[in-house]
Design a protein around this motif. Structure first.
Motif, short mmCIF file in Angstrom:
data_model
loop_
_atom_site.label_atom_id
_atom_site.label_comp_id
_atom_site.label_asym_id
_atom_site.label_seq_id
_atom_site.Cartn_x
_atom_site.Cartn_y
_atom_site.Cartn_z
N HIS A 49 0.85 -1.18 0.00
CA HIS A 49 0.00 0.00 0.00
C HIS A 49 0.89 1.24 0.00
O HIS A 49 0.75 2.13 0.82
CB HIS A 49 -0.91 0.01 1.24
CG HIS A 49 -1.72 -1.25 1.40
ND1 HIS A 49 -2.75 -1.58 0.55
CD2 HIS A 49 -1.64 -2.25 2.29
CE1 HIS A 49 -3.29 -2.73 0.94
NE2 HIS A 49 -2.63 -3.15 1.98
N ASP A 73 -7.55 2.13 1.10
CA ASP A 73 -6.84 1.29 2.07
C ASP A 73 -6.88 1.96 3.43
O ASP A 73 -6.29 3.02 3.63
CB ASP A 73 -5.39 1.06 1.63
CG ASP A 73 -5.29 0.21 0.38
OD1 ASP A 73 -6.19 -0.63 0.18
OD2 ASP A 73 -4.33 0.39 -0.41
N ARG A 82 -8.44 -3.13 2.67
CA ARG A 82 -9.12 -2.40 1.61
C ARG A 82 -10.62 -2.38 1.89
O ARG A 82 -11.24 -3.44 2.02
CB ARG A 82 -8.81 -3.03 0.26
CG ARG A 82 -9.22 -2.23 -0.95
CD ARG A 82 -8.37 -2.58 -2.14
NE ARG A 82 -7.01 -2.06 -2.00
CZ ARG A 82 -6.04 -2.27 -2.87
NH1 ARG A 82 -6.26 -2.97 -3.95
NH2 ARG A 82 -4.84 -1.76 -2.66
#
Length: 423
Positions: A49, A73, A82
């Motif tokens: 991420h 996220d 998510r």
């Protein structure tokens, strides 16, 4: 971003064990340097991420309430997941995401709901259209990056090992043969996307100044085509096909691999990058495979270990002599998942199979350490091992269960380990 780490494993792999008199397990093989050590490189970080991930799923204009459903996220209790949620004008995605810096500046300034023109705009970031995805690594981007990294690792090893008479090989495991080679409507073989990506990245990489000595007076286009090839099963018409590794067609192709093994190790052979679809059968390996790139989806840990096993044997030079030492024998695995996930899965199976625990010191750990006392060789024994264990616990090197703490890691790294004086 590339994350690297070291794992070790050894083959063969047998689930059932009968009346063992002696065992050379994965850890023993590594410690005795009987196999290559493994370095895992991944282009995906721990939680992958790194950038602000956004997807505009829908917009709604019901009465006076205008909202947008956005997927992002979100960090909650230290874990990033998510999620999709509804937002309104003025809401800050930084706060909604659990104060993740990636979403700084994403304050909703406008939600536009006109049909076929839907979008959400932000105060200091670009607007996002309906259905648009931002900050996501596509499968093709990841795989092309894996190929590029494999080429770089390969050439770095050539710089290090060529002068020692060791030819470097790289092995790619692919998901579909057609992604490497396919046939057009006239039956002519064509390069698939993996082959094209490889040649494009290879041409760019070998132009780097640091590889100049490897490619003096070399035609780049020709070089890029002759250094790679694929080993695949064929049907009766000679067409390449996907298989599971257990068909008669596979037998022929594996035989070719085995017959050509010595030729592959010779510098006279230009082939250095091998693409394979099903190469998991016993005996399929090559001691000079230094890079393995997984362009397939390997969910099974057993299959993952089998793939790695193709390159675990110690390297040989041009005279067929086995070369020892981790300064030469390092196998780099280009994983298509995060290093943490890859290492965790392998470690878990090792722990279950070998009845060991990584990162944990048992009370009996030091019992079999051999020492010389009064000119006589002896073992520390159970009581002395427990003394050391208790001392480590007192120093906060381990916790109540024996799990290693950061204090021990730092002490070892800084060469400042405090140890009981009598030992």
């Amino acid at each position: 971003m590339v994350v690297t780490g070291v794992q070790t494993c050894a083959l063969p792999i047998y689930k059932e064990k009968y009346n063992l008199m002696y065992r050379l397990d994965a850890v023993d093989a590594y410690e005795r340097q009987l196999v290559k050590q493994i370095e895992v490189a991944s282009i995906i970080t721990k939680d992958h991420h790194n950038d602000a991930y956004l997807k505009l799923i829908s917009v709604s204009n019901k009465g006076s309430s205008i909202t947008a459903r956005i997927e992002l996220d979100k960090r909650k209790n230290g874990v990033i997941k998510r999620e999709s949620l509804n937002v309104k004008k003025g809401q800050d995605l930084y706060e909604i995401s659990g104060c993740r810096e990636q979403y700084s500046g994403y304050i909703v300034s406008e939600i536009y709901t006109a049909k076929d023109s839907e979008y959400v705009d932000f105060t200091s970031k670009d607007f996002i259209k309906l259905g648009e995805v931002r900050g996501e690594l596509s499968d093709d981007i990841i795989k092309r990056a894996q190929i590029k990294k494999t080429i770089e690792e390969h050439l770095d090893k050539e710089m290090k090992l060529n002068h020692k008479g060791i030819k470097v090989l790289s092995l790619f495991f692919i998901d579909k043969v057609s992604n490497y080679r396919y046939y057009d409507e006239k039956g002519n073989p064509r390069k698939g996307k993996y082959a094209l990506w490889f040649e494009e990245e290879y041409k760019k990489t070998i132009k780097k100044a640091k590889y100049k000595t490897l490619f003096e007076d070399v035609d780049i286009d020709t070089e890029a085509e002759i250094v790679h090839n694929g080993y695949f099963a064929q049907d009766k018409k000679g067409l390449l096909k996907d298989t599971n590794g257990g068909t008669l067609a596979d037998e022929d192709i594996y035989g070719l691999i085995m017959r050509d093994k010595e030729r592959l190790l010779n510098f006279d052979s230009k082939l250095k990058f091998i693409f394979s679809h099903s190469a998991l059968k016993e005996g399929w390996d090559n001691p000079n495979v230094f890079q393995i790139c997984t362009l397939n989806e390997t969910k099974s840990v057993m299959k993952k270990r089998q793939e790695i096993g193709r390159g675990l044997r110690l390297a040989v030079n041009q005279d067929g002599e086995r070369i020892h030492g981790f300064n030469v024998n390092t196998l780099t695995v280009m994983a298509n998942e995060s290093y943490e996930d890859f290492a965790k899965a392998l470690q878990q199976e090792f722990e279950e199979e070998e009845n060991i625990r990584f990162g944990v010191i048992e009370k009996h750990t030091f019992a079999n350490v051999e020492i010389k006392k009064d000119g006589i060789n002896k073992y520390l024994g159970k009581e002395s091992s427990e003394d050391i264990w208790n001392y480590f616990k007192k120093k906060d090197y381990i916790d109540e269960s024996g799990k290693v703490t950061d204090n021990l890691k730092r002490a070892l790294k800084d060469n400042k380990l405090d140890f009981p004086e009598e030992y």
